[in-house]
Design an enzyme around this catalytic site. Structure first.
Site, PDB file in Angstrom:
ATOM      1  N   ASP A  73      42.509  41.388  45.271  1.00  0.00           N
ATOM      2  CA  ASP A  73      43.327  42.520  45.713  1.00  0.00           C
ATOM      3  C   ASP A  73      42.506  43.794  45.579  1.00  0.00           C
ATOM      4  O   ASP A  73      42.248  44.273  44.464  1.00  0.00           O
ATOM      5  CB  ASP A  73      44.596  42.591  44.855  1.00  0.00           C
ATOM      6  CG  ASP A  73      45.568  43.632  45.401  1.00  0.00           C
ATOM      7  OD1 ASP A  73      45.144  44.788  45.614  1.00  0.00           O
ATOM      8  OD2 ASP A  73      46.736  43.292  45.624  1.00  0.00           O
ATOM      9  N   THR A 106      56.892  38.911  52.699  1.00  0.00           N
ATOM     10  CA  THR A 106      56.857  38.843  54.169  1.00  0.00           C
ATOM     11  C   THR A 106      55.448  39.124  54.714  1.00  0.00           C
ATOM     12  O   THR A 106      55.176  38.832  55.877  1.00  0.00           O
ATOM     13  CB  THR A 106      57.801  39.897  54.779  1.00  0.00           C
ATOM     14  OG1 THR A 106      57.303  41.200  54.419  1.00  0.00           O
ATOM     15  CG2 THR A 106      59.216  39.747  54.258  1.00  0.00           C
ATOM     16  N   ASP A 162      44.148  46.875  43.720  1.00  0.00           N
ATOM     17  CA  ASP A 162      44.245  46.660  42.272  1.00  0.00           C
ATOM     18  C   ASP A 162      42.868  46.737  41.615  1.00  0.00           C
ATOM     19  O   ASP A 162      42.711  47.313  40.534  1.00  0.00           O
ATOM     20  CB  ASP A 162      44.872  45.295  41.978  1.00  0.00           C
ATOM     21  CG  ASP A 162      46.388  45.321  42.160  1.00  0.00           C
ATOM     22  OD1 ASP A 162      46.960  46.418  42.280  1.00  0.00           O
ATOM     23  OD2 ASP A 162      46.992  44.226  42.186  1.00  0.00           O
ATOM     24  N   ARG A 180      51.725  46.380  51.668  1.00  0.00           N
ATOM     25  CA  ARG A 180      52.091  45.075  52.216  1.00  0.00           C
ATOM     26  C   ARG A 180      53.138  44.426  51.310  1.00  0.00           C
ATOM     27  O   ARG A 180      52.936  44.302  50.107  1.00  0.00           O
ATOM     28  CB  ARG A 180      50.822  44.225  52.281  1.00  0.00           C
ATOM     29  CG  ARG A 180      50.920  43.022  53.154  1.00  0.00           C
ATOM     30  CD  ARG A 180      49.566  42.373  53.334  1.00  0.00           C
ATOM     31  NE  ARG A 180      49.135  41.623  52.155  1.00  0.00           N
ATOM     32  CZ  ARG A 180      48.404  40.520  52.206  1.00  0.00           C
ATOM     33  NH1 ARG A 180      48.013  40.050  53.380  1.00  0.00           N
ATOM     34  NH2 ARG A 180      48.038  39.896  51.127  1.00  0.00           N
TER      35      ARG A 180
HETATM   36  C1  PRP Z   1      45.800  45.612  51.166  1.00  0.00           C
HETATM   37  C2  PRP Z   1      44.541  46.039  51.899  1.00  0.00           C
HETATM   38  C3  PRP Z   1      45.037  46.215  53.311  1.00  0.00           C
HETATM   39  C4  PRP Z   1      46.074  45.120  53.428  1.00  0.00           C
HETATM   40  C5  PRP Z   1      45.488  43.978  54.190  1.00  0.00           C
HETATM   41  O1  PRP Z   1      46.590  46.695  50.887  1.00  0.00           O
HETATM   42  O2  PRP Z   1      43.966  47.206  51.375  1.00  0.00           O
HETATM   43  O3  PRP Z   1      45.629  47.475  53.571  1.00  0.00           O
HETATM   44  O4  PRP Z   1      46.394  44.703  52.085  1.00  0.00           O
HETATM   45  O5  PRP Z   1      46.423  42.985  54.426  1.00  0.00           O
HETATM   46  P1  PRP Z   1      46.969  42.664  55.888  1.00  0.00           P
HETATM   47  O6  PRP Z   1      45.784  42.648  56.809  1.00  0.00           O
HETATM   48  O7  PRP Z   1      47.594  41.302  55.730  1.00  0.00           O
HETATM   49  O8  PRP Z   1      47.980  43.705  56.251  1.00  0.00           O
HETATM   50  P2  PRP Z   1      47.962  46.599  50.049  1.00  0.00           P
HETATM   51  O9  PRP Z   1      49.122  46.546  50.983  1.00  0.00           O
HETATM   52  O10 PRP Z   1      47.875  45.503  49.036  1.00  0.00           O
HETATM   53  O11 PRP Z   1      48.050  48.020  49.370  1.00  0.00           O
HETATM   54  P3  PRP Z   1      47.064  48.726  48.305  1.00  0.00           P
HETATM   55  O12 PRP Z   1      45.805  49.114  49.043  1.00  0.00           O
HETATM   56  O13 PRP Z   1      47.854  49.891  47.856  1.00  0.00           O
HETATM   57  O14 PRP Z   1      46.799  47.740  47.194  1.00  0.00           O
HETATM   58  N1  URA Z   2      44.779  42.540  50.628  1.00  0.00           N
HETATM   59  C1  URA Z   2      43.810  42.479  49.670  1.00  0.00           C
HETATM   60  O1  URA Z   2      43.598  43.465  48.938  1.00  0.00           O
HETATM   61  N2  URA Z   2      43.106  41.358  49.566  1.00  0.00           N
HETATM   62  C2  URA Z   2      43.295  40.299  50.362  1.00  0.00           C
HETATM   63  O2  URA Z   2      42.585  39.281  50.207  1.00  0.00           O
HETATM   64  C3  URA Z   2      44.292  40.373  51.338  1.00  0.00           C
HETATM   65  C4  URA Z   2      45.013  41.510  51.456  1.00  0.00           C
END
Ligand code: PRP
Ligand code: URA
Length: 208
Positions: free
Chosen positions: A199, A107, A202, A103
Site C-alpha cells: 500500500d 468495492t 501507508d 479506494r
Molecule cells: C492507492 C493508490 C492509487 C489507488 C490505485 O490509493 O495510490 O490511488 O490506490 O488503485 P486503483 O487503480 O485500483 O484505483 P488509496 O486509495 O489506497 O489511497 P491513499 O493514497 O490515500 O493510500
Molecule cells: N493501491 C496500492 O497502494 N497498492 C496496490 O498494490 C494497489 C492499490
C-alpha cells in the site's frame, strides 16, 4: 496501447528499494521522490517546441524553446504526493493541483474527497501523479476530473502499473499516455498489485 515503461537503470534500482518490505517511510518517501523526478524528465521529453531568436554574447541564433506553458503537476492524494516531491524539482515553475481519492477496500471503487486545480489547465495540460495503477479506477476518475476542468493534454505517471489498470486507461482514456517505471504481473483478490510494493500511501506516510 497507451502504456510505456521507463527503460532506466536508476529507475529499476530505486524500484527495488521501494518494493523491499524493509524500507521505512522516510526512505520510501525519498526514493519515491527520486523516481518522480525520473518519470517527469521522461514525460517532458517531447513537449512541443518553437524557435526563438536569442542573442548569445557572441552572435544571434534561433533556439528551440517550449511552445506552451509547462504542464501542471497533479498528485492523486495521498500517495501521489511522494512522486510530487521529485517532479517539483524538475518543474519548479509548474502550478500544482490536488485530487483526493480513496479506494473503498471492499468495492475497490474510488471516492473523491478533494479537488483543487489551477484555472489554466486548458492552456497547459497536466502530469497526473500516482505511484500505483491497480484496477485503474482511481486514475480513470482523476483523468475524468482533469478533463472536466478542460485539460487538453494529460499524461499519467506511475511507479507500478498492473495490466488491468493499463487496459482500463487505454479503453476509457485512449488519448492519455501512461508512463510507468514497471509493468507488474497482475492483481490479487484484494486489488493489490503483484509483486507490487504494498500500500503506497501507508508506506509513504507510516499509516500501516
Ligand atoms: C492507492 C493508490 C492509487 C489507488 C490505485 O490509493 O495510490 O490511488 O490506490 O488503485 P486503483 O487503480 O485500483 O484505483 P488509496 O486509495 O489506497 O489511497 P491513499 O493514497 O490515500 O493510500
Ligand atoms: N493501491 C496500492 O497502494 N497498492 C496496490 O498494490 C494497489 C492499490
Amino acid at each position: 496501447m497507451t502504456l510505456s515503461v521507463l527503460d532506466h537503470a536508476l529507475a529499476r534500482h530505486l524500484l527495488a528499494e521501494l518494493r523491499d518490505r524493509r524500507t521505512q517511510p522516510e526512505a520510501f518517501r525519498r526514493i519515491l521522490g527520486r523516481l518522480g523526478a525520473l518519470l517527469a524528465m521522461e514525460a517532458l521529453r517531447r513537449l512541443p517546441e518553437t524557435p526563438r531568436r536569442i542573442e548569445t554574447p557572441l552572435e544571434p541564433m534561433d533556439h528551440p524553446v517550449l511552445a506552451a506553458p509547462v504542464p501542471a503537476l497533479v498528485p492523486i492524494l495521498r500517495a501521489g504526493l511522494g512522486l510530487l516531491e521529485g517532479a517539483m524539482t524538475v518543474l519548479p515553475e509548474a502550478p500544482i493541483g490536488h485530487v483526493g481519492l480513496m479506494r473503498n477496500e471492499e468495492t475497490l471503487r474510488p471516492a473523491e474527497y478533494l479537488r483543487r486545480l489551477p484555472h489554466d489547465l486548458p492552456a497547459r495540460g497536466a502530469l497526473l501523479l500516482d505511484p500505483m495503477l491497480a484496477t485503474g479506477g482511481s486514475a480513470s476518475a482523476a483523468i475524468g476530473v482533469l478533463k472536466e476542468a478542460g485539460a487538453a493534454r494529460i499524461a499519467l505517471l506511475v511507479a507500478v502499473a498492473a495490466p488491468e489498470g493499463a487496459a482500463r486507461i487505454a479503453a476509457a482514456h485512449p488519448d492519455v499516455p501512461v508512463l510507468a517505471a514497471a509493468l507488474d504481473r497482475g492483481l490479487n483478490g484484494q486489488g493489490y498489485i503483484l509483486p507490487g510494493l504494498g500500500d503506497a500511501g501507508d508506506r509513504c506516510f507510516g499509516t500501516e
